[in-house]
Design a protein around this motif. Structure first.
Motif, short mmCIF file in Angstrom:
data_model
loop_
_atom_site.label_atom_id
_atom_site.label_comp_id
_atom_site.label_asym_id
_atom_site.label_seq_id
_atom_site.Cartn_x
_atom_site.Cartn_y
_atom_site.Cartn_z
N THR A 59 -3.16 -11.87 -4.09
CA THR A 59 -2.14 -12.39 -3.19
C THR A 59 -1.67 -11.24 -2.31
O THR A 59 -1.78 -10.08 -2.69
CB THR A 59 -0.93 -12.98 -3.95
N ILE A 65 -2.48 -16.57 -0.84
CA ILE A 65 -3.18 -16.50 -2.11
C ILE A 65 -4.64 -16.81 -1.84
O ILE A 65 -4.97 -17.73 -1.09
CB ILE A 65 -2.56 -17.46 -3.15
N PRO A 117 4.71 -13.47 -3.98
CA PRO A 117 3.27 -13.22 -4.08
C PRO A 117 2.89 -12.35 -5.27
O PRO A 117 1.75 -12.40 -5.73
CB PRO A 117 2.92 -12.55 -2.75
#
Length: 103
Positions: free
Chosen positions: A25, A36, A62
């Motif tokens: 990510t 992602i 993320p």
């Protein structure tokens, strides 16, 4: 397979579930989004895989994505940036946050 590999389950429009491994990510300051990159789980290391990319929901971290509705990447500029980051990662195993950066 790496036992620490993060995995997510995607559900298609027919309700079918498929398990994916998270490749990585990253965040993009230029687009104000996090992304992602995933590939189908259970593939051997010498098999070619189809890597898919999505934008994470706006409130998702993320570093520790919690899931939710992944967003499709719609603009060519965004795809170019994601592809540049992926190519850098595949070339040397690192994520270059400046790859695909707008001038």
């Amino acid at each position: 397979m790496n036992e620490d590999q993060e995995q997510i389950t995607l559900v298609d429009e027919n309700g079918n579930e498929e398990l994916y491994d998270v490749l990585f990510t990253f965040e993009s300051d230029d687009f104000g989004k996090s992304y992602i990159l995933i590939y189908p789980s259970g593939k051997s290391e010498d098999e070619e895989v189809d890597i898919q990319a999505y934008a994470l929901p706006a409130d998702d971290d993320p570093a520790n994505p919690s899931g939710g509705d992944l967003q499709l990447i719609e603009s060519d500029e965004e795809w170019d940036m994601v592809e540049s980051v992926l190519n850098t990662f595949l070339a040397d195993g690192t994520i270059d946050p400046n790859a695909g950066k707008k001038d």
